[in-house]
Structures are given as C-alpha cells and as structure tokens.
Motif scaffolding. Structure first.
Motif, PDB file in Angstrom:
ATOM      1  N   UNK A  84     -16.038  73.216 -98.126  1.00 17.17           N
ATOM      2  CA  UNK A  84     -16.972  73.013 -97.016  1.00 17.17           C
ATOM      3  C   UNK A  84     -16.755  74.065 -95.942  1.00 17.17           C
ATOM      4  N   UNK A  85     -15.492  74.348 -95.607  1.00 17.72           N
ATOM      5  CA  UNK A  85     -15.176  75.378 -94.610  1.00 17.72           C
ATOM      6  C   UNK A  85     -15.747  76.730 -95.024  1.00 17.72           C
ATOM      7  N   UNK A  86     -15.515  77.120 -96.279  1.00 16.30           N
ATOM      8  CA  UNK A  86     -16.003  78.413 -96.772  1.00 16.30           C
ATOM      9  C   UNK A  86     -17.526  78.468 -96.768  1.00 16.30           C
ATOM     10  N   UNK A  87     -18.178  77.371 -97.159  1.00 12.61           N
ATOM     11  CA  UNK A  87     -19.637  77.344 -97.206  1.00 12.61           C
ATOM     12  C   UNK A  87     -20.245  77.495 -95.818  1.00 12.61           C
ATOM     13  N   UNK A  88     -19.713  76.776 -94.832  1.00 11.73           N
ATOM     14  CA  UNK A  88     -20.238  76.869 -93.463  1.00 11.73           C
ATOM     15  C   UNK A  88     -19.986  78.269 -92.900  1.00 11.73           C
ATOM     16  N   UNK A  89     -18.801  78.822 -93.150  1.00 13.40           N
ATOM     17  CA  UNK A  89     -18.469  80.156 -92.643  1.00 13.40           C
ATOM     18  C   UNK A  89     -19.408  81.216 -93.217  1.00 13.40           C
ATOM     19  N   UNK A  90     -19.724  81.126 -94.514  1.00 13.58           N
ATOM     20  CA  UNK A  90     -20.577  82.137 -95.149  1.00 13.58           C
ATOM     21  C   UNK A  90     -22.051  81.947 -94.815  1.00 13.58           C
ATOM     22  N   UNK A  91     -22.524  80.699 -94.818  1.00 10.65           N
ATOM     23  CA  UNK A  91     -23.949  80.463 -94.582  1.00 10.65           C
ATOM     24  C   UNK A  91     -24.363  80.719 -93.136  1.00 10.65           C
ATOM     25  N   UNK A  92     -23.506  80.352 -92.179  1.00 13.69           N
ATOM     26  CA  UNK A  92     -23.891  80.451 -90.769  1.00 13.69           C
ATOM     27  C   UNK A  92     -23.153  81.550 -90.014  1.00 13.69           C
ATOM     28  N   UNK A  93     -22.258  82.280 -90.712  1.00 14.33           N
ATOM     29  CA  UNK A  93     -21.517  83.411 -90.131  1.00 14.33           C
ATOM     30  C   UNK A  93     -20.772  83.010 -88.852  1.00 14.33           C
ATOM     31  N   UNK A  94     -19.957  81.951 -88.970  1.00 10.50           N
ATOM     32  CA  UNK A  94     -19.125  81.481 -87.870  1.00 10.50           C
ATOM     33  C   UNK A  94     -17.700  81.321 -88.372  1.00 10.50           C
ATOM     34  N   UNK A  95     -16.749  81.233 -87.447  1.00 13.78           N
ATOM     35  CA  UNK A  95     -15.355  80.990 -87.809  1.00 13.78           C
ATOM     36  C   UNK A  95     -15.101  79.490 -87.718  1.00 13.78           C
ATOM     37  N   UNK A  96     -14.703  78.891 -88.835  1.00 11.91           N
ATOM     38  CA  UNK A  96     -14.450  77.454 -88.884  1.00 11.91           C
ATOM     39  C   UNK A  96     -12.985  77.192 -88.569  1.00 11.91           C
ATOM     40  N   UNK A  97     -12.734  76.318 -87.596  1.00 14.22           N
ATOM     41  CA  UNK A  97     -11.373  75.995 -87.171  1.00 14.22           C
ATOM     42  C   UNK A  97     -10.855  74.770 -87.911  1.00 14.22           C
ATOM     43  N   UNK A  98     -11.718  73.733 -88.058  1.00 16.63           N
ATOM     44  CA  UNK A  98     -11.272  72.466 -88.610  1.00 16.63           C
ATOM     45  C   UNK A  98     -12.424  71.796 -89.348  1.00 16.63           C
ATOM     46  N   UNK A  99     -12.077  70.929 -90.293  1.00 20.14           N
ATOM     47  CA  UNK A  99     -13.088  70.184 -91.042  1.00 20.14           C
ATOM     48  C   UNK A  99     -12.574  68.773 -91.314  1.00 20.14           C
ATOM     49  N   UNK A 100     -13.366  67.779 -90.957  1.00 23.09           N
ATOM     50  CA  UNK A 100     -13.039  66.382 -91.215  1.00 23.09           C
ATOM     51  C   UNK A 100     -14.130  65.811 -92.106  1.00 23.09           C
TER      52      UNK A 100
END
Length: 94
Positions: free
Chosen positions: A38-54
């Motif tokens: 999920x972290x990798x998908x959000x980072x690649x699709x929206x071009x943001x740095x993901x800090x945490x995932x719950x």
C-alpha cells in the motif's frame, strides 16, 4: 499485484476529511494487500513520500431487505500518512 489494483478508491467522509489536517488520507484497498504494498502504491501513484500506513478490516453491517436479513460487503481500509506539507490532489478536488 499492480499498484492500480491495490488502491480501489479514496474514502471521502466527514471523518476522513478531518484526518487530512494531520496529513492522513483514507483509501479502500485490496483485501490481500500488505502495508508495504500500500505504501509503495500510494507513493508511485500520487508522487508523495509515505511516512506511515495503518490498515483495518471492516466487517459488513447487518441489513434487511424485504424482511430478510443480509450483510453489506466487507472491505479493507488503509489510513496513509504522508510527509508534512505534501498533499494528494484527488482529495483536494483538483
């Protein structure tokens, strides 16, 4: 599993909108997706740095239709926190 298959749709509710003040965004995700995927998908699709995932599994609610009991669909929800100052355009209405 592809990045497009992991994230199903964003959640736009009153509670999810309040979480945006804390740089958190809520998505409905594939039931078998892991936190790392999920972290990798959000980072690649929206071009943001993901800090945490719950993540959490949400059980369907009991409903009645024409007097017969039934249940709405169960799903998996993810709350993703991005780095301070970054936003995801899907939620901002752009």
């Amino acid at each position: 599993m592809l990045n497009e298959d992991i994230i199903i749709k964003p959640v736009i509710s009153e509670k999810a909108t309040a979480l945006r003040d804390q740089d958190k965004y809520v998505f409905i995700v594939h039931p078998e997706a892991t936190k790392t995927q999920i972290k990798e998908a959000v980072a690649k699709l929206f071009k943001v740095k993901v800090v945490n995932c719950t993540t959490m599994n949400v059980m369907g609610k009991m409903k009645r239709l024409r007097g017969r009991p039934g249940r709405t669909a169960s799903y998996k929800k993810a709350i993703v926190r991005v780095a301070h100052g970054e936003t995801i355009k899907v939620f901002e209405g752009a």
